[in-house]
Each structure stands twice: as C-alpha cells, then as structure tokens.
Write a protein that holds these residues in place. Structure first.
Motif, mmCIF file in Angstrom:
data_model
loop_
_atom_site.group_PDB
_atom_site.id
_atom_site.type_symbol
_atom_site.label_atom_id
_atom_site.label_comp_id
_atom_site.label_asym_id
_atom_site.label_seq_id
_atom_site.Cartn_x
_atom_site.Cartn_y
_atom_site.Cartn_z
ATOM 1 N N UNK A 142 51.217 84.209 17.591
ATOM 2 C CA UNK A 142 50.012 84.111 16.764
ATOM 3 C C UNK A 142 50.198 83.026 15.718
ATOM 4 N N UNK A 143 49.176 82.226 15.477
ATOM 5 C CA UNK A 143 49.237 81.111 14.524
ATOM 6 C C UNK A 143 48.924 81.600 13.126
ATOM 7 N N UNK A 144 49.892 81.468 12.200
ATOM 8 C CA UNK A 144 49.692 81.922 10.821
ATOM 9 C C UNK A 144 49.659 80.769 9.842
ATOM 10 N N UNK A 145 49.612 79.507 10.317
ATOM 11 C CA UNK A 145 49.592 78.341 9.439
ATOM 12 C C UNK A 145 48.231 78.214 8.764
ATOM 13 N N UNK A 146 48.241 77.719 7.560
ATOM 14 C CA UNK A 146 47.005 77.547 6.805
ATOM 15 C C UNK A 146 46.213 76.357 7.336
ATOM 16 N N UNK A 147 46.898 75.274 7.689
ATOM 17 C CA UNK A 147 46.213 74.084 8.207
ATOM 18 C C UNK A 147 45.830 74.276 9.665
ATOM 19 N N UNK A 161 53.781 79.996 20.101
ATOM 20 C CA UNK A 161 52.772 80.716 20.863
ATOM 21 C C UNK A 161 53.166 80.789 22.320
ATOM 22 N N UNK A 162 52.511 81.667 23.061
ATOM 23 C CA UNK A 162 52.799 81.830 24.481
ATOM 24 C C UNK A 162 51.510 81.589 25.273
ATOM 25 N N UNK A 163 51.605 80.697 26.243
ATOM 26 C CA UNK A 163 50.424 80.382 27.063
ATOM 27 C C UNK A 163 50.886 79.920 28.437
ATOM 28 N N UNK A 164 50.176 80.350 29.453
ATOM 29 C CA UNK A 164 50.493 79.921 30.818
ATOM 30 C C UNK A 164 49.982 78.497 31.040
ATOM 31 N N UNK A 165 50.542 77.836 32.038
ATOM 32 C CA UNK A 165 50.116 76.468 32.347
ATOM 33 C C UNK A 165 48.641 76.422 32.750
ATOM 34 N N UNK A 166 48.181 77.444 33.486
ATOM 35 C CA UNK A 166 46.780 77.463 33.924
ATOM 36 C C UNK A 166 45.824 77.547 32.736
ATOM 37 N N UNK A 167 46.215 78.323 31.717
ATOM 38 C CA UNK A 167 45.377 78.436 30.512
ATOM 39 C C UNK A 167 45.321 77.109 29.770
#
Length: 563
Positions: free
Chosen positions: A1-6, A199-205
């Motif tokens: 999950x992305x918790x960065x402000x920018x 983060x985690x994401x498949x190549x198809x996504x």
C-alpha cells in the motif's frame, strides 16, 4: 500500500536528462547543444499529455543555470539555482500558464520584464506552458522579441496543439516532437516504481495500466498510484482487480463472444454480452473494444505479441490466431463496416442495451450470408443441386446486404417510414440514358431546341444570352470569350452533349469576335422593324392625327389560311 504524501507522478519526476524515459534523442540533442554553447533563442516542445514537455523545459532551465555546469548538473544535492527552479520559485525562471494568461497585455508585461538582466542566474528563462492558448495579438506582440532577444534571455514553449501555433512563431523556435513512450519501456519503468513503493502487482495488471495510459508516463503513474492505494496491506494487484478498478472488462470474454458469434450460438453470445454489460461497460466502449479485437482477427498473422501494445496476453493471442484461421477476410471486413455503422446509429437510440443485443443478432445472420468458411455441409443429406441452390440464395442475400451496408448515399435512419418514403423506395428509377436516343445536333439552333426538350433552362439562357458563336461544325463549337458566361458553362454543356449524342464534343474559347448572341440578334431585329415602321405611310398618318404618339413595339401577326 502506498503511504507517501506525494503522488507518484511528482515523486518520480526526472531530475536529469538521463532520468527521462523514451526521449533519449531529444535529451542528447539538447545536452550537446548546451555543451557546444549553441543554445537557440527558443525551444518548442510538442507531444501528447504526460510525455515530458514541462519536465524537459525545467531541465533545460536547470542545465543552463546550474552552478556546477552542464557536465555535472545537480541530481541529489541540489545547488541554490537548481533547488529554486525545481520548486518553481526562482526569480529569473518564470513559468507562465498560457491557458490562464492569454491576452496581449500579459505578453507585454513579459516583454517589459525581459528588459532587465538576470539577478542571480546566467540566463533569464521564460517557460510558457500550453502556449497554443495565447491569442493572435499576443503571438504577434511576441514575434520581435522572440527573433532577436537579448543574449541572457531564452524562451521555452510547451504545447499539445502544435497546429494552433502560428507558423511565424514555430519558425523562430527549435522544435522537438516528443513521441509516445514505447510500451515495453513504460512497462519496465512502472514495474521498478512498484518495487520501490513496496507494492505487489502482476505483470498482466501492469500491462493493462500501460495499455490504458497510451504512452503517457504521467497517466501510467497516476493509474498505478490509484491502484496501489486501492489495495489492502500486502495485497497483490492482479488483472481482475485492475479491470474492476479501471472499469475494463476481460478481453477473453470478448474473444469467446466472437467464437460463439462465428458458430451462430445466439443464446451464448447474448449471455456473454449481458455479463459484460452487468460489469458497467458502456455500449460505446464495448463497440470500440469490439473493433479492436476485430482488427486483431484480421491482422493476427502479421503481428507478434509485442505488437499488440499489451492488449492481449499469450493465451488470448493464441486463441485469436486459432479462430482467425477459419474466418474469411470478407466476413471480418463486413463485420467492421457494420460495427462502424452501428456506432453512428447508437446515438439516436434511447435504449442502447437493446440496440447492442440486436446488433449482435444481426451479425450472426451476416456471418451466414457472408459464406463463413467454417460452415460444414452434410454431403450425405444434401445433393449437388440443393447445395448449388443454397449457394445461389446466399449470394443473393449477400448482395442485398452489401447494397444496404455500402450504399454511399446514406438512407434515412429510423424504424418507421411514412407513406411518401415508402412510395419513393418502391418507385422504379428512370434512367436518364433512356431519354437520350437518336438525337442529332447539327446546328446551333438544334442545340437550343435540345435544351427545350430536356428542360435545361439555365443552359438555354446562357446559349441565348451570353454565347457569341464563332463556328459550329463536326462536333466542335468555338465561342468568343465572354466574362458574363457562367464558370461551369463549358463543363455542363460538354456533359449534356455527351449524354444527348453519345459523342465527345470539343468546346473552345476564342479571341475572335463571334456572331451576336440570340438575344442581341432579337434586339437588332426589333430595332430594324421599328425604324422601318416609323418610315411607313401608316405611321406618318397616325402622327398627323396624334402628334405626341410614339411607336414602342411591334407584333407580327401571322395570317391564317381559311380552307
């Protein structure tokens, strides 16, 4: 999950020319020109959104004003100038949004400000974003300064609409056309960003994100940011989840729909379409994706998996290749034309969902008419005569459908026709060529008579009023030049003569003075009649009785023979 402000698009904005993605040629050209101290008066960057126009403009400003020089432009520990330029608050680097400041007064203020040299940097730089939004007067006010600016002044323009910029401005700039970022480069880039953001994401996504972004880095990062935020902690972004987030449906469903469409399975086709519709896919988006898959069916033999811009995965690619081998090109082209026509018609239908179902049903019937190569005939139950009869019927039906689809004169769209329309459709058209038989035109009078016969009033008027005939013989007509002649006269006359006589006529303009026109002849003849009448004894007797009388017109009365 992305918790960065920018947001990712700002966080990973390139800080040097080496960080740019897909713009290697532009970056190298600009770097070499700065190193060689051959900096143009103005740069003009053009391309689609999110390919790096504003980013490169800022990098140019940093490269020209960096305290460390172009050879070692700041990357991590920024100098005073680079930091101020990155934060858009340097006093000598002015960023202006032409979309909000379009007037000539804004440009005049800019020119006035340019009279003073830089305070802390080597160059004073004006970055104008969306420059095509400036008014015509604003562009004109900028021309002189743009052509001969002071040595310390540089302009950097960015635009997505290069055609809206006057050519006089473009010619004064060094133009760079920024291409879309290649799919593979963009895929590798966002894959690295995903890893950096943990983060985690498949190549198809990720490939789906690349496809939707259409070569725009900013769009790709924004979509990735949205996807990572939508996930729970330690969850992986797979293709199905990405399709739900971005409102895209699985292309494998559409390929299956095509399979059943070609097999004539109406119930299964409608069942798949309803499942796609239930996902919230608009009919217009469905039709555009339908056209895209149709394109791949037609050209799959000449494409490879990389050439599909990640629209298809390996399994889908192989499925299309397998199905396409049993489909004739004429079927696919007929489907394409019919889908384009449906795209135009769908705007006037109140219930688009029903229209889509009827569209698919009609395609099934079109498939049968177009002589689909996958149809299997039962030779045991059908003799040769019945097969030939079936083919003949199919050809007739196909011809009828082709006439409806490819008719260049578009017919009235609607489900209910009034009586007048029905009458027009059933009436047998009269061919013009049937009227023009055995017509002989040997004299100028014959030509005028032909105009009377075929009701060519305008042509007759020109012949009688503005044509001064020089010669008329052997299918050649020579007429004196007359400015009053209609511009299309010669073209129209040639066309009509060919229709009437089935022969080509040569019509030429001459400098010779031709005979008076028919109208002029009538005027001259009438004047002669009047002059002769005034000399007659009858007229003289009338003047003696009525001294104020004046002869105005004469009517010639033909005597009738009483038999």
């Amino acid at each position: 999950m992305n918790t960065n402000k920018k947001v990712l698009a700002l966080k990973y904005r390139p800080q040097t020319f080496k960080d740019l993605i897909g713009q290697d040629v532009v970056a190298e050209t600009i770097s070499n020109s700065i190193k060689a101290k051959k900096v143009p008066n103005a740069y003009l960057f053009t391309g689609i959104r999110g390919v790096g126009k504003t980013t490169i403009a800022r990098l140019v400003a940093r490269a020209l004003n960096c305290l460390n020089g172009i050879e070692s432009v700041c990357k991590e520990s920024l100098c005073k100038n680079c930091e101020a330029i990155s934060n858009s608050n340097h006093i000598d680097v002015l960023e202006m949004d032409a979309a909000s400041k379009t007037g000539v007064d804004d440009v005049r203020d800019l020119i006035e400000f340019s009279r003073y040299g830089p305070t802390s940097a080597k160059y004073k730089i004006f970055i104008i974003d969306e420059v095509h939004m400036l008014s015509k007067q604003a562009f004109n006010a900028l021309l002189k300064t743009l052509e001969e600016p002071p040595e310390y002044l540089k302009f950097v323009f960015a635009t997505t609409e290069i055609k809206k910029i006057p050519i006089t401005v473009v010619s004064r700039c060094q133009r760079f056309d920024l291409p879309r970022v290649k799919s593979l480069e963009l895929f590798n880039f966002i894959k690295k960003i995903t890893e950096k953001e943990k983060g985690k994401a498949t190549d198809d996504a990720l490939k789906l994100i690349v496809k939707i972004s259409e070569g725009s880095v900013r769009d790709a990062l924004s979509l990735l940011d949205r996807a990572l935020i939508s996930l729970e902690k330690d969850a992986e972004l797979d293709l199905r989840t990405a399709q739900k987030i971005f409102g895209y449906f699985d292309k494998s469903n559409l390929i299956e729909l095509f399979r059943f469409l070609f097999e004539g399975e109406e119930k299964k086709v409608l069942q798949i379409y309803k499942s796609i519709y239930d996902q919230g896919i608009e009919p217009k988006i469905f039709l555009n994706d339908f056209l895209e898959i149709l394109y791949y069916f037609k050209n799959i033999s000449s494409l490879n998996i990389d050439g599909t811009n990640f629209t298809l995965n390996d399994e889908e690619f192989n499925k299309i290749k397998e199905i396409a081998s049993n489909i004739k090109n004429e079927t696919l082209l007929l489907f394409w034309q019919f889908t384009i026509k449906t795209l135009e018609e769908i705007e006037i239908v109140s219930n688009q969902h029903i229209a889509m179902e009827m569209f698919l049903i009609r395609l099934i019937h079109l498939k049968g008419i177009s002589n689909f190569s996958g149809i299997k005939l039962d030779n045991e139950n059908m003799n040769e005569t019945s097969i030939n009869q079936e083919r003949e019927n199919n050809n007739k039906s196909k011809k009828k459908i082709d006439e409806e689809l490819f008719d260049s004169k578009s017919k009235t769209i609607g489900q209910i026709k009034n009586i007048v329309q029905e009458k027009k459709l059933t009436e047998k058209p009269i061919l013009k060529n049937e009227q023009y038989t055995n017509l002989q035109i040997k004299t100028f009078d014959d030509l005028i008579n032909a105009c009377n016969i075929y009701k060519e009033i305008k042509l007759k008027y020109e012949l009688e009023t503005n044509v001064n005939l020089v010669s008329f013989e052997n299918q050649r007509i020579e007429i004196s030049f007359n400015e009053k002649l209609d511009k299309e006269f010669i073209k129209n006359l040639s066309s009509k003569l060919y229709e009437w006589t089935k022969n080509r006529w040569i019509i030429s303009l001459s400098k010779k003075a031709g005979k008076p026109s028919k109208k002029e002849k009538n005027i001259i003849l009438k004047k002669e009649f009047l002059d002769n009448a005034k000399k007659s004894e009858v007229y003289q007797k009338v003047l003696k009785i009525f001294p104020d009388a004046e002869l105005i017109d004469i009517d010639i009365i033909k005597e009738k023979n009483d038999d």
